[in-house]
Scaffold this motif. Sequence first.
Motif, PDB file in Angstrom:
ATOM      1  N   VAL A  65      53.210  -3.816 -17.180  1.00 46.41           N
ATOM      2  CA  VAL A  65      52.373  -4.869 -17.746  1.00 46.41           C
ATOM      3  C   VAL A  65      51.113  -4.263 -17.694  1.00 46.41           C
ATOM      4  CG1 VAL A  65      53.391  -6.910 -16.822  1.00 46.41           C
ATOM      5  CG2 VAL A  65      51.633  -6.235 -16.096  1.00 46.41           C
TER       6      VAL A  65
ATOM      7  N   HIS B 236      45.884   0.050 -27.685  1.00 47.06           N
ATOM      8  CA  HIS B 236      47.269   0.746 -27.613  1.00 47.06           C
ATOM      9  C   HIS B 236      47.638   1.837 -29.215  1.00 47.06           C
ATOM     10  CE1 HIS B 236      49.983  -1.019 -24.473  1.00 47.06           C
ATOM     11  NE2 HIS B 236      49.548  -2.080 -24.982  1.00 47.06           N
TER      12      HIS B 236
ATOM     13  N   THR C 200      52.978 -18.553 -19.774  1.00 47.29           N
ATOM     14  CA  THR C 200      54.845 -18.293 -19.702  1.00 47.29           C
ATOM     15  C   THR C 200      55.367 -19.186 -18.957  1.00 47.29           C
ATOM     16  OG1 THR C 200      54.782 -17.574 -17.194  1.00 47.29           O
ATOM     17  CG2 THR C 200      54.078 -15.804 -19.092  1.00 47.29           C
TER      18      THR C 200
ATOM     19  N   ARG D 152      45.964  -4.054 -22.123  1.00 48.39           N
ATOM     20  CA  ARG D 152      46.661  -4.489 -22.951  1.00 48.39           C
ATOM     21  C   ARG D 152      46.076  -4.537 -24.951  1.00 48.39           C
ATOM     22  NH1 ARG D 152      51.197  -4.048 -22.760  1.00 48.39           N
ATOM     23  NH2 ARG D 152      50.340  -1.497 -21.658  1.00 48.39           N
TER      24      ARG D 152
ATOM     25  N   TRP E 100      48.193 -17.095 -14.983  1.00 45.56           N
ATOM     26  CA  TRP E 100      49.883 -16.465 -15.556  1.00 45.56           C
ATOM     27  C   TRP E 100      50.566 -17.544 -15.994  1.00 45.56           C
ATOM     28  CZ3 TRP E 100      51.541 -11.538 -15.536  1.00 45.56           C
ATOM     29  CH2 TRP E 100      52.662 -10.903 -16.287  1.00 45.56           C
TER      30      TRP E 100
ATOM     31  N   SER F  92      50.063 -12.918 -22.181  1.00 40.93           N
ATOM     32  CA  SER F  92      50.479 -12.657 -23.169  1.00 40.93           C
ATOM     33  C   SER F  92      50.428 -11.597 -24.102  1.00 40.93           C
ATOM     34  CB  SER F  92      49.411 -13.687 -23.833  1.00 40.93           C
ATOM     35  OG  SER F  92      47.805 -12.836 -23.931  1.00 40.93           O
ATOM     36  N   GLN F  93      50.116 -10.352 -23.201  1.00 41.61           N
ATOM     37  CA  GLN F  93      50.582  -8.953 -23.695  1.00 41.61           C
ATOM     38  C   GLN F  93      49.466  -9.089 -25.287  1.00 41.61           C
ATOM     39  OE1 GLN F  93      54.802  -8.104 -25.745  1.00 41.61           O
ATOM     40  NE2 GLN F  93      55.439  -9.260 -23.818  1.00 41.61           N
TER      41      GLN F  93
ATOM     42  N   TRP G 158      45.290 -12.508 -20.197  1.00 45.45           N
ATOM     43  CA  TRP G 158      45.576 -11.425 -21.200  1.00 45.45           C
ATOM     44  C   TRP G 158      47.421 -10.831 -20.818  1.00 45.45           C
ATOM     45  CZ3 TRP G 158      41.432 -11.912 -24.035  1.00 45.45           C
ATOM     46  CH2 TRP G 158      41.168 -10.812 -25.222  1.00 45.45           C
ATOM     47  N   LEU G 159      47.284 -10.289 -19.705  1.00 43.59           N
ATOM     48  CA  LEU G 159      48.361  -9.933 -19.436  1.00 43.59           C
ATOM     49  C   LEU G 159      49.789 -10.348 -19.868  1.00 43.59           C
ATOM     50  CD1 LEU G 159      48.112  -7.804 -15.941  1.00 43.59           C
ATOM     51  CD2 LEU G 159      47.959  -6.798 -18.411  1.00 43.59           C
TER      52      LEU G 159
END
Length: 316
Positions: A241, A301, A167, A296, A163, A42-43, A39-40
Amino acid sequence: MQVLWPQTNTLWGRVQDYIQLTKPRIILLLLITTTGAVWLASQGEPDMDILLTTLVTGTWAAGSANTINCLYDRDIDQIMVRTQRRPIPAGRIRPGQALGFAVVLAVAAFGLQTWRVNVLSALLEWAGILVYVLVYTHWLKRSSPQNIVIGGAAGAIPPLVGWAAVTGELSACAWILFAIIFIWTPPHFWALALMIREDYAQVGVPMLPVVAGSEQTAQQILLYTLLLIPTSLLLVYPCGVVGGLYALMALTLGGIFLYKVFQLFAQPEEVKLARSVFKYSIIYLMLLSLGMGLDRWPLMHTWQNVLVQKAVHWWG
């Protein structure tokens, strides 16, 4: 003398025995930390194919490692009352069958993760298996009271897998996630060891409470918990992040954790307090991972921005 429990005669019973070998309750926590990392990375907008594939292969890889752990520890599992009914010491699954099951899970995990995601995350899953089996189970568990500290690296690898799945690399933020789990592990497992110290002593496993006693164990739990709280905030700064919601949750959860540990520190022989710390440590990690996801989440947000604008307007 081996205690033989009734054999499983149904297909579902056999399936349950093999599932039990994988220690599913442990796996669930690993999957939660993996999800937080995905989740982090992939924002807050994960690719569901990557997430689901990584969770499936992570389950297989962890299940393979846990099965080999059960296979290796079958001699002491046969002695301890709480583990005698496990499939291998109870005679419901033969060692050769367990080993074959573990190999199939490990190979399947690597193949599917490489095919559907990337090779780095697949290699990291295998690294988790090797650390848990070779470093913790084979080398340290029966030889050093620091077994949980060093061997705990195996449980800290799933966030790296998550992660890397997104990425294709490991940034400093990924290693902070690793550090959080690595530092969380000793308070979690030493609290458990305080609860079942006599079992470990009976089979000669040198867990810290057995070797150093309850008081020193409680001191070590306190030190690691004090280190855990600022480490968890590194995701806010300098990593950046996560933001204010996660910071608030991390501080709140950490404060409760520290309060429970202080209670144990004051009465290290009190098993109820050790059990409270152990249970809360699981809740802590689950909610901390949830905090990463909520922070996130795009909708969250939007709400935060609206609240900030209203606050600025109000005080302006």
